[in-house]
Design an enzyme around this catalytic site. Structure first.
Site, short mmCIF file in Angstrom:
data_model
loop_
_atom_site.label_atom_id
_atom_site.label_comp_id
_atom_site.label_asym_id
_atom_site.label_seq_id
_atom_site.Cartn_x
_atom_site.Cartn_y
_atom_site.Cartn_z
CG ASP A 282 -1.74 1.22 1.35
OD1 ASP A 282 -2.39 1.57 0.36
OD2 ASP A 282 -1.73 1.83 2.44
CG ASP B 179 -1.48 1.92 6.65
OD1 ASP B 179 -1.91 1.74 5.50
OD2 ASP B 179 -1.44 3.04 7.19
CG ASP C 50 -4.07 -1.76 2.94
OD1 ASP C 50 -4.29 -1.64 1.73
OD2 ASP C 50 -3.47 -0.91 3.62
#
Length: 675
Positions: free
Chosen positions: A368, A566, A570
């Site tokens: 990410d 995080d 996700d």
């Protein structure tokens, strides 16, 4: 806190889970070993080894009875941990290491008892060889091996204790009348108010209700910088207060506190069993059946060859004694315990130890962007005046004047940058929000606005199109300052790339792993970060289901994937990936969905995890060969396959080899390092 203390007390004993069912019944192994050694020494001196009169052995009238008495005490005292463990394993219909050890010492004791009756009570002319010497040496050596094992496991478990030691023993409670009293941390409850003086450790998680300070959270989060805290800020138990004095309201204690959750993560990881560890348990079970089968074949073969039942029984007993595979039982648990400990010490919390096995197979790592590769906090990248009447710093100070009452992250970064200039921020009046576009106010009698580009276009305000497009294409956020509806300045804000991110990407490439960035941000912002980090493949404007689908697509192509993220968005990807790694500063949902948690929020730690996992896998294989290899060699020799060449493996020598194998396995595990 009481529950957490209890967990800490038993952490060392429980950390390796089902590795050895009897371990919890071992008691004081050091004491048991030395008492057993005292009992064993006379046996070793008074009884012959495999019928041979050794230079240091001697007998006297009645010495056989003394040996029998001492051997009986040794069998039931020193051998009790193995007998208890075997009972538990057989009750679960899962014979393994303890069963094999119990089988070896039981066969040697009862066969020796049979020999004693034959030789001393029935007084047969043919002497029957006893195994009291082998019984004593086997029990003592196995206890020594277990003692070494317990020391190794205890050393591996110290990381949990170190985490708990971050908390102080007491807290300063503020009562309703403002009086202070020192209270044991275990008695602190949620909702109480606590005073934290300068330099003190913060005793619990909480919210600041008065005072301002800076806090060193590096021992908790890994971030070396001091973090400013004021009223409303959250604080973490175990972090260290700076120069200010603050009062906090307790929000979490004991099992609900951050440190307790970290401890639970470590303990849960140590309790999980990987596929390789399960394989070692199955190998031990098979070895039990093999030992029984081979011993029966050995008995029949020697009986046919020698026509002597005593010789045949002796060989069968030798096989059963030597087939104790404790080194095999230690091979995987000690490595994984050591690996889990090393990981915790380096800010890696292994929630699922199966991730260790998957790591060497990883071919792509998907990350990410915001919060993982970047800080997730917008900062002022640049600001400039577009009007000669105003300086650059003057433009920033006017912007700060408008943002003083705003709670938006963009406003905070402008205020921080303006304060850093050291000048005074003018006071704005008549502050008003402009829906969806910005804010307006009166400053020194002039109408001042801080707006976005959309406002300029809708209000048909002139601007340098080339300059604005250049800033736009960088993928950053831009705010524009108007004075009396004339554009006079701009500020560019963006999410800063983490300094460790570039190193992580470089390392992934060196390891033959393809780095891929997944983000819900726009393409321009994604491209800017990808270009700066050297990431060749990135996907932007993704929804949670898009990220998950991307991972599944790679997996279907035969490429195992590691995901690092995080946020809540996700979580599906972290679950789908072969290994899910959560940034510690992320959301609880992401942490819960992950296999590994990076406490320091450092993307380079994901590289460290892969290195540790690769070395762990290598150590596992080495230890499996040491553990299983011993038995592959010792059992045939004990059965007498080389008897024609005069090579016959005695139980005592086999036990020595076995214990050496156990020691090697333990030392090999402790030599595990990340780099």
């Amino acid at each position: 806190m009481h529950h957490m203390d209890m967990e800490m007390t038993h952490a060392t004993e429980e950390m390796h889970g089902d590795m050895d069912h009897a371990m919890m019944h071992m008691g004081n192994l050091k004491q048991k070993f030395f008492i057993s050694l005292i009992l064993a020494i006379p046996i070793l001196l008074l009884s012959p080894m495999m019928g041979l009169d050794l230079p240091f052995s001697f007998q006297f009238n009645g010495s056989e009875w003394l040996v029998l008495g001492l051997a009986t005490l040794l069998y039931f005292y020193g051998g009790m941990p193995f007998l208890s463990g075997a009972k538990m394993e057989l009750a679960m219909k899962n014979p393994a290491m303890m069963t094999l050890i119990a089988l070896g010492i039981s066969v040697s004791y009862f066969y020796s008892l049979y020999a004693f009756i034959q030789n001393n009570i029935l007084a047969h002319s043919e002497h029957v060889m006893d195994f009291f010497w082998e019984l004593a040496s086997l029990i003592v050596i196995m206890l020594l091996g277990h003692w070494i094992e317990m020391h190794a496991v205890a050393k591996a478990g110290n990381a949990v204790q170190k985490i708990a030691e971050l908390l102080p023993n007491e807290a300063k409670i503020i009562d309703d009348k403002g009086n202070l009293s020192n209270v044991a941390l275990a008695k602190v409850i949620t909702g109480q108010k606590i005073l934290v003086s300068a330099g003190d450790k913060i005793p619990t998680d909480g919210i600041v209700i008065s005072g301002e300070t800076t806090i060193n959270e590096s021992m908790i989060t890994g971030e070396a910088k001091l973090v400013s805290k004021s009223v409303g800020s959250q604080v973490i138990g175990g972090s260290v207060n700076g120069s200010g004095t603050i009062s906090i309201e307790v929000t979490a204690t004991g099992e609900s506190g951050y440190l307790s959750q970290v401890i639970k993560l470590v303990q849960d990881a140590q309790g999980d069993k990987s596929k390789i560890e399960s394989l070692s348990d199955r190998v031990a079970k098979y070895l039990f059946y093999i030992a029984v089968f081979v011993s029966l074949i050995t008995f029949l073969a020697w009986l046919l060859i020698t026509q002597n039942a005593n010789v045949a029984l002796e060989r069968m007993v030798t096989v059963l004694i030597i087939a104790c595979p404790h080194a095999l039982g230690l091979a995987i648990p000690l490595v994984t315990a050591r690996s889990t400990s090393l990981a915790a010490q380096n800010g890696l919390l292994l929630k699922n130890r199966k991730a260790l096995e998957q790591a060497p197979k990883i071919r792509a790592v998907m990350m990410d962007k915001t919060g993982t590769l970047t800080d997730g906090n917008f900062t002022v990248l640049s600001y400039q005046s577009l009007d000669k009447r105003y300086s650059d710093d003057g433009i920033l100070e006017m912007m700060a004047a408008l943002e003083q009452s705003s709670t938006h992250p963009l406003a905070f970064s402008i205020l921080e940058r303006a304060k850093a200039l050291g000048g005074s921020i003018p006071k704005a009046e008549n502050l008003k929000n402009i829906a969806g576009t910005g804010i307006s106010a009166t400053l020194d009698g002039k109408e001042v606005k801080l707006v976005n580009l959309r406002y300029l276009k809708e209000a048909h305000i002139a601007y340098d199109q080339a300059l604005i497009e250049k800033v736009e294409n960088q993928g950053n956020s831009m705010s524009l300052l108007l004075v009396n509806n004339q554009l006079v300045g701009l500020v560019v804000q963006g999410d800063q790339i983490k300094p460790e991110a570039k190193q992580a990407i470089t390392q992934f490439k060196k390891m033959g792993i393809e780095p891929i960035m997944l983000t819900g941000d726009n393409k321009n912002a994604a491209k800017r970060v990808a270009d700066l980090l050297g990431i060749d493949t990135f996907k932007a404007a993704l929804k949670p289901e898009d990220k998950e689908a991307t991972i599944r697509q790679y997996q279907e192509q035969g490429k195992p994937v590691m995901m690092v993220g995080d946020g809540i968005n996700d979580a599906p990807s972290l679950v789908r990936a072969n290994i899910g790694i959560a940034i510690g500063a992320g959301t609880d949902i992401a942490v819960d969905a992950a296999d590994v948690v990076l406490v320091k929020s450092n993307p380079n730690d994901s590289v460290q995890f892969l290195k540790l996992a690769r070395h762990t896998t290598s150590k596992m294989k080495q230890n499996l060969w040491w553990g299983a290899g011993y038995n592959l060699v010792a059992i045939p020799l004990a059965a007498g396959v080389l008897a024609f060449a005069g090579i016959v493996l005695s139980p005592a020598f086999g036990a020595v080899l076995m214990s050496l194998s156990t020691v090697i396995v333990a030392i090999n595990a402790l030599l595990l390092r990340i780099n």
